[in-house]
Design an enzyme around this catalytic site. Sequence first.
Site, mmCIF file in Angstrom:
data_model
loop_
_atom_site.group_PDB
_atom_site.id
_atom_site.type_symbol
_atom_site.label_atom_id
_atom_site.label_comp_id
_atom_site.label_asym_id
_atom_site.label_seq_id
_atom_site.Cartn_x
_atom_site.Cartn_y
_atom_site.Cartn_z
ATOM 1 N N ARG A 71 -0.163 -4.667 -4.972
ATOM 2 C CA ARG A 71 -1.184 -5.582 -5.458
ATOM 3 C C ARG A 71 -1.679 -5.055 -6.805
ATOM 4 O O ARG A 71 -1.550 -3.866 -7.106
ATOM 5 C CB ARG A 71 -2.362 -5.650 -4.479
ATOM 6 C CG ARG A 71 -1.999 -6.130 -3.079
ATOM 7 C CD ARG A 71 -3.226 -6.114 -2.174
ATOM 8 N NE ARG A 71 -2.945 -6.627 -0.834
ATOM 9 C CZ ARG A 71 -2.621 -5.874 0.208
ATOM 10 N NH1 ARG A 71 -2.533 -4.553 0.051
ATOM 11 N NH2 ARG A 71 -2.389 -6.405 1.398
ATOM 12 N N LYS A 96 -6.471 -2.675 0.665
ATOM 13 C CA LYS A 96 -7.096 -3.764 1.415
ATOM 14 C C LYS A 96 -7.244 -3.363 2.880
ATOM 15 O O LYS A 96 -6.290 -2.883 3.494
ATOM 16 C CB LYS A 96 -6.244 -5.031 1.288
ATOM 17 C CG LYS A 96 -6.914 -6.286 1.820
ATOM 18 C CD LYS A 96 -6.065 -7.504 1.520
ATOM 19 C CE LYS A 96 -6.761 -8.771 2.001
ATOM 20 N NZ LYS A 96 -5.965 -9.982 1.710
ATOM 21 N N HIS A 115 0.968 -11.448 -8.551
ATOM 22 C CA HIS A 115 1.257 -11.434 -7.114
ATOM 23 C C HIS A 115 2.645 -11.988 -6.822
ATOM 24 O O HIS A 115 3.211 -11.702 -5.761
ATOM 25 C CB HIS A 115 0.186 -12.224 -6.358
ATOM 26 C CG HIS A 115 -0.136 -11.638 -5.020
ATOM 27 N ND1 HIS A 115 -0.751 -10.415 -4.861
ATOM 28 C CD2 HIS A 115 0.085 -12.087 -3.751
ATOM 29 C CE1 HIS A 115 -0.903 -10.145 -3.572
ATOM 30 N NE2 HIS A 115 -0.407 -11.143 -2.884
ATOM 31 N N ARG A 136 5.004 -9.180 -6.208
ATOM 32 C CA ARG A 136 4.903 -8.629 -4.850
ATOM 33 C C ARG A 136 5.638 -9.531 -3.851
ATOM 34 O O ARG A 136 6.369 -9.039 -2.986
ATOM 35 C CB ARG A 136 3.425 -8.486 -4.478
ATOM 36 C CG ARG A 136 3.141 -8.018 -3.062
ATOM 37 C CD ARG A 136 1.633 -7.782 -2.921
ATOM 38 N NE ARG A 136 1.155 -7.854 -1.553
ATOM 39 C CZ ARG A 136 1.088 -6.822 -0.725
ATOM 40 N NH1 ARG A 136 1.509 -5.635 -1.116
ATOM 41 N NH2 ARG A 136 0.601 -6.965 0.495
ATOM 42 N N HIS A 193 0.480 -5.144 5.677
ATOM 43 C CA HIS A 193 -0.031 -6.289 6.428
ATOM 44 C C HIS A 193 -0.501 -5.862 7.811
ATOM 45 O O HIS A 193 0.170 -5.075 8.488
ATOM 46 C CB HIS A 193 1.047 -7.361 6.586
ATOM 47 C CG HIS A 193 1.349 -8.097 5.328
ATOM 48 N ND1 HIS A 193 2.507 -8.837 5.153
ATOM 49 C CD2 HIS A 193 0.651 -8.222 4.162
ATOM 50 C CE1 HIS A 193 2.502 -9.380 3.944
ATOM 51 N NE2 HIS A 193 1.386 -9.022 3.337
ATOM 52 N N TYR A 240 7.778 -14.792 4.703
ATOM 53 C CA TYR A 240 8.888 -14.575 3.767
ATOM 54 C C TYR A 240 10.228 -15.038 4.339
ATOM 55 O O TYR A 240 11.173 -15.256 3.593
ATOM 56 C CB TYR A 240 8.952 -13.102 3.364
ATOM 57 C CG TYR A 240 7.729 -12.673 2.588
ATOM 58 C CD1 TYR A 240 7.496 -13.137 1.300
ATOM 59 C CD2 TYR A 240 6.774 -11.834 3.159
ATOM 60 C CE1 TYR A 240 6.354 -12.782 0.598
ATOM 61 C CE2 TYR A 240 5.633 -11.466 2.474
ATOM 62 C CZ TYR A 240 5.425 -11.949 1.197
ATOM 63 O OH TYR A 240 4.283 -11.598 0.503
#
Length: 347
Positions: free
Chosen positions: A204, A229, A294, A297, A320, A329
């Site tokens: 990120r 995050k 982004h 990424r 995640h 994805y």
Amino acid sequence: MNWKAKAVLYKNIPRIAVCFEKNTALIARIKTFEDARWSASKRFWHLPDTEANRLHFKVPLAHTLLPNQEGIASITVFKNHLSSKRYSPNTIAAYCDALKSFLTFFNTKSVNDVTNEDVILFNNEFLLKNKLSASYQNQIVNAIKLYFNIINNTTIDIDKVHRPKREKKLPNVLSKNEIKAILTAHSNLKHKTMLSLIYSCGLRRSELLSLKPSDIDSKRGVVIIRQSKGKKDRIVPLSLKILEMLREYYMSYKPKTWLFEGQTKNTKYDERSLSNVLKQALTKSNINKPVSLHWLRHSYATHLLESGTDLRYIQELLGHNSSKTTEIYTHVSTKNIQQIKSPFDDL
């Protein structure tokens, strides 16, 4: 101080917009104000719409743009609660702004009298009328549920505060040729290294800019991402190719505190400047898509999947919490889709 200030609704949140010509001293000064932010799209700085800020910037007082006194006190209680639970500053600011927007809409009503019907009214008369996004509505819901759970309000049933139907958008992905064109567009070593590191490690923007030289562990061949995050640490593999680029960069720039520093030593590279680095690369490589950082990424994750990397590992590499987030994805990977033969070819 040569500036112009006025009250605005920024993303439908009451703020004070401050405009002035680019000046290092003025930028440094306005950054001293709490929650001062720059809007790249509007081209102005903006601050919380408080009485103190209105007086400082000589903006006429207009209390109708603010929650009532009870609402202001409620936001303070909410902020203190989030701080005590160690929520990140960005999350605290986002949730408090969301709650402020909601309480401003009902500034003629006591907080304790707010009902579920009021939430529906707010959704229809404010969010939908102003064509605000479902993601912003979801943020409002998060703030409402969390706040009214704190104060144990009896007039609102938290479990019945519904969320908007989730939008099913696919992540934007670039081809490997497009990625290569972007990463080789710059001759400036720092610019090239920053963009390359984002893609090669699936970072990120904030993660890249928060890296320190010591986070590059060349002996173990990993990059350490600290307190990202969700306040989680993780490691991602460091390719030999990017390691050589980083060594060349380090010898040329000799960063001290942060791996990528701005013009002033020991300060992080500016987020807006990094976005401009990408824009310049897109122009040089003749790519006309609205690419954001982004996208690099997203492309990293998709290209890993297409090369046969297990989805569980990709989840770990991206940081995640849920595998469902990573599974998106699978819907943009072309590896299996390209093997499907269209019946049109047999006509």
